[in-house]
Write a protein that holds these residues in place. Structure first.
Motif, mmCIF file in Angstrom:
data_model
loop_
_atom_site.group_PDB
_atom_site.id
_atom_site.type_symbol
_atom_site.label_atom_id
_atom_site.label_comp_id
_atom_site.label_asym_id
_atom_site.label_seq_id
_atom_site.Cartn_x
_atom_site.Cartn_y
_atom_site.Cartn_z
ATOM 1 N N CYS A 133 0.755 -1.219 0.030
ATOM 2 C CA CYS A 133 -0.019 0.134 0.004
ATOM 3 C C CYS A 133 0.967 1.058 -0.028
ATOM 4 C CB CYS A 133 -0.853 0.138 1.255
ATOM 5 S SG CYS A 133 -2.183 1.130 1.203
ATOM 6 N N ILE A 134 1.873 1.235 0.769
ATOM 7 C CA ILE A 134 2.680 2.551 0.844
ATOM 8 C C ILE A 134 3.412 2.768 -0.406
ATOM 9 C CG2 ILE A 134 4.632 1.372 2.073
ATOM 10 C CD1 ILE A 134 3.527 4.881 3.173
ATOM 11 N N GLN A 135 3.790 1.676 -0.843
ATOM 12 C CA GLN A 135 4.576 1.708 -2.250
ATOM 13 C C GLN A 135 3.674 2.307 -3.439
ATOM 14 O OE1 GLN A 135 7.536 -1.513 -3.402
ATOM 15 N NE2 GLN A 135 6.984 -2.143 -1.227
ATOM 16 N N HIS A 136 2.426 1.785 -3.450
ATOM 17 C CA HIS A 136 1.326 2.316 -4.291
ATOM 18 C C HIS A 136 1.179 3.733 -4.145
ATOM 19 C CE1 HIS A 136 -2.745 1.649 -6.283
ATOM 20 N NE2 HIS A 136 -2.630 2.913 -5.634
ATOM 21 N N GLU A 137 0.967 4.244 -2.976
ATOM 22 C CA GLU A 137 0.881 5.531 -2.577
ATOM 23 C C GLU A 137 1.860 6.261 -2.899
ATOM 24 O OE1 GLU A 137 -2.203 6.384 -2.221
ATOM 25 O OE2 GLU A 137 -3.032 4.558 -1.804
ATOM 26 N N MET A 138 2.953 5.914 -2.910
ATOM 27 C CA MET A 138 4.326 6.653 -3.155
ATOM 28 C C MET A 138 4.717 6.822 -4.474
ATOM 29 S SD MET A 138 6.736 6.215 -0.028
ATOM 30 C CE MET A 138 8.194 6.854 -0.746
ATOM 31 N N ASP A 139 3.971 5.921 -5.335
ATOM 32 C CA ASP A 139 4.178 6.040 -6.766
ATOM 33 C C ASP A 139 3.124 7.151 -7.169
ATOM 34 O OD1 ASP A 139 5.747 3.939 -7.395
ATOM 35 O OD2 ASP A 139 4.191 2.669 -8.127
ATOM 36 N N HIS A 140 2.101 7.483 -6.694
ATOM 37 C CA HIS A 140 1.110 8.631 -6.882
ATOM 38 C C HIS A 140 2.094 9.896 -6.718
ATOM 39 C CE1 HIS A 140 -2.873 7.023 -7.696
ATOM 40 N NE2 HIS A 140 -2.646 6.406 -6.562
ATOM 41 N N LEU A 141 2.925 9.978 -5.949
ATOM 42 C CA LEU A 141 3.731 11.153 -5.529
ATOM 43 C C LEU A 141 4.611 11.465 -6.654
ATOM 44 C CD1 LEU A 141 4.844 11.067 -1.726
ATOM 45 C CD2 LEU A 141 2.587 11.787 -2.722
ATOM 46 N N GLU A 142 5.012 10.532 -7.502
ATOM 47 C CA GLU A 142 5.666 10.475 -8.723
ATOM 48 C C GLU A 142 5.014 10.774 -9.829
ATOM 49 O OE1 GLU A 142 8.817 11.120 -8.077
ATOM 50 O OE2 GLU A 142 8.624 10.504 -5.900
ATOM 51 N N GLY A 143 3.492 10.682 -9.563
ATOM 52 C CA GLY A 143 2.776 10.662 -11.040
ATOM 53 C C GLY A 143 2.794 9.255 -11.616
ATOM 54 N N ILE A 144 2.852 8.198 -10.966
ATOM 55 C CA ILE A 144 2.767 7.060 -11.481
ATOM 56 C C ILE A 144 1.524 6.154 -10.878
ATOM 57 C CG2 ILE A 144 3.812 4.389 -11.244
ATOM 58 C CD1 ILE A 144 6.424 6.042 -10.949
ATOM 59 N N LEU A 145 0.615 5.630 -11.484
ATOM 60 C CA LEU A 145 -0.367 4.771 -11.735
ATOM 61 C C LEU A 145 -0.156 3.397 -11.624
ATOM 62 C CD1 LEU A 145 -3.317 7.055 -13.210
ATOM 63 C CD2 LEU A 145 -2.432 6.797 -10.819
ATOM 64 N N PHE A 146 -0.732 2.426 -10.947
ATOM 65 C CA PHE A 146 -0.559 0.923 -10.887
ATOM 66 C C PHE A 146 -0.675 0.532 -12.350
ATOM 67 C CE2 PHE A 146 -4.438 -1.647 -11.383
ATOM 68 C CZ PHE A 146 -5.297 -0.741 -11.075
ATOM 69 N N ILE A 147 -1.561 0.967 -13.268
ATOM 70 C CA ILE A 147 -1.701 0.477 -14.651
ATOM 71 C C ILE A 147 -0.544 0.599 -15.343
ATOM 72 C CG2 ILE A 147 -4.195 0.560 -14.513
ATOM 73 C CD1 ILE A 147 -3.963 3.612 -16.055
ATOM 74 N N ASP A 148 0.369 1.590 -14.937
ATOM 75 C CA ASP A 148 1.803 1.864 -15.573
ATOM 76 C C ASP A 148 2.644 0.501 -15.754
ATOM 77 O OD1 ASP A 148 0.843 4.358 -15.884
ATOM 78 O OD2 ASP A 148 2.078 5.218 -14.551
ATOM 79 N N TYR A 149 2.287 -0.175 -14.854
ATOM 80 C CA TYR A 149 3.180 -1.473 -14.684
ATOM 81 C C TYR A 149 2.550 -2.600 -15.691
ATOM 82 C CZ TYR A 149 5.218 0.502 -10.535
ATOM 83 O OH TYR A 149 5.546 1.280 -9.579
ATOM 84 N N LEU A 150 1.368 -2.293 -16.235
ATOM 85 C CA LEU A 150 0.981 -3.427 -17.198
ATOM 86 C C LEU A 150 1.221 -3.136 -18.558
ATOM 87 C CD1 LEU A 150 -2.912 -2.910 -15.844
ATOM 88 C CD2 LEU A 150 -1.221 -4.583 -15.230
ATOM 89 N N LYS A 152 1.188 -2.605 -22.514
ATOM 90 C CA LYS A 152 0.607 -1.287 -23.143
ATOM 91 C C LYS A 152 -0.690 -1.507 -23.766
ATOM 92 C CE LYS A 152 3.933 1.630 -25.721
ATOM 93 N NZ LYS A 152 4.766 1.708 -26.923
ATOM 94 N N LEU A 153 -1.026 -2.898 -24.108
ATOM 95 C CA LEU A 153 -2.390 -3.102 -24.529
ATOM 96 C C LEU A 153 -3.325 -3.117 -23.195
ATOM 97 C CD1 LEU A 153 -3.888 -4.170 -26.901
ATOM 98 C CD2 LEU A 153 -3.638 -6.535 -26.226
ATOM 99 N N LYS A 154 -2.903 -3.776 -22.180
ATOM 100 C CA LYS A 154 -3.821 -4.029 -21.095
ATOM 101 C C LYS A 154 -4.187 -2.638 -20.675
ATOM 102 C CE LYS A 154 -4.196 -7.744 -17.876
ATOM 103 N NZ LYS A 154 -3.414 -8.637 -16.884
ATOM 104 N N LYS A 155 -3.062 -1.617 -20.612
ATOM 105 C CA LYS A 155 -3.347 -0.335 -20.012
ATOM 106 C C LYS A 155 -4.308 0.441 -20.742
ATOM 107 C CE LYS A 155 -0.520 3.780 -18.928
ATOM 108 N NZ LYS A 155 0.536 4.329 -18.777
ATOM 109 N N MET A 156 -3.970 0.668 -22.032
ATOM 110 C CA MET A 156 -4.795 1.237 -23.315
ATOM 111 C C MET A 156 -6.330 0.725 -22.894
ATOM 112 S SD MET A 156 -3.313 1.421 -27.151
ATOM 113 C CE MET A 156 -4.781 0.449 -27.730
ATOM 114 N N MET A 157 -6.438 -0.496 -22.744
ATOM 115 C CA MET A 157 -7.953 -0.740 -22.519
ATOM 116 C C MET A 157 -8.526 -0.432 -21.427
ATOM 117 S SD MET A 157 -7.524 -5.113 -23.873
ATOM 118 C CE MET A 157 -9.097 -5.447 -23.026
ATOM 119 N N ILE A 158 -7.902 -0.268 -20.380
ATOM 120 C CA ILE A 158 -8.379 0.339 -19.137
ATOM 121 C C ILE A 158 -8.605 1.681 -19.343
ATOM 122 C CG2 ILE A 158 -7.728 0.928 -16.751
ATOM 123 C CD1 ILE A 158 -6.529 -1.992 -16.535
ATOM 124 N N VAL A 159 -7.717 2.528 -19.782
ATOM 125 C CA VAL A 159 -7.756 4.149 -19.912
ATOM 126 C C VAL A 159 -9.068 4.239 -20.676
ATOM 127 C CG1 VAL A 159 -6.661 6.122 -20.862
ATOM 128 C CG2 VAL A 159 -5.330 4.638 -19.635
#
Ligand code: ZN
Length: 174
Positions: A133-150, A152-159
């Protein structure tokens, strides 16, 4: 305390890198109170300030059992140290990526240095859900979302799905 609107992907503000807080003053405490209220209202277990549009390095979390006593945690200017090389997988979701979930791999333990609600310096050894949880939240401080780890195709579908939800308008026939 005020419940704020949680920004959702693809809102560009979520991609901003948040700025360190110079001191934990009244303004920051009000912000933390509002963040906590907003998080509880949305049934989340963590929220970063940028998710309500404030680019400050502040996170609130509460990973305690819902039915039990609330155990809010506040992290100001958190820095991660000593990430474990072992990884753990959780199915993650995010209040800024509504109704989407994916398995994400992260270091299973980590140490976090931060200032607490009163501005006191603290160190936390995190493992399990807390570490993820803390790592997920700290990603937000860098402008990173968990979908960035997926992929390209999977991320595109979600967006795409999220954009569609946002643009939904009522259809009328006249
Ligand atoms: Zn999130």
């Amino acid at each position: 305390m005020t419940i704020k609107t949680i920004l959702t992907e693809p809102n560009k503000i979520l991609r901003q890198v948040s700025i360190p807080v110079t001191k934990v003053g009244k303004e920051e405490k009000i912000l933390m109170n509002d963040m906590l209220e907003t998080m509880y209202d949305a049934n989340g277990i963590g929220l970063a300030a940028i998710q309500i549009g404030v680019p400050k390095r502040i996170i609130v979390m509460d990973i305690s059992n819902k039915d039990k006593e609330k155990k809010p945690m506040y992290f100001v200017n958190p820095i991660i140290k000593n990430k474990n090389s072992d990884h753990a997988t959780y199915e993650e979701g995010c209040l800024s990526v509504p109704n989407q979930f994916a398995e994400i791999n992260r270091p299973s333990t980590c140490e976090v240095e931060y200032l607490d609600y009163n501005g006191d310096k603290k160190v936390l050894k995190a493992s399990g859900l807390l570490a993820t949880c803390i790592q997920h939240e700290m990603d937000h401080l860098e402008g990173i979302l968990f979908i960035d780890y997926l992929s390209k195709l999977k991320k595109m579908m979600i967006v795409k799905k999220l954009s569609k939800q946002k643009n939904k308008v009522d259809r009328i026939v006249v």
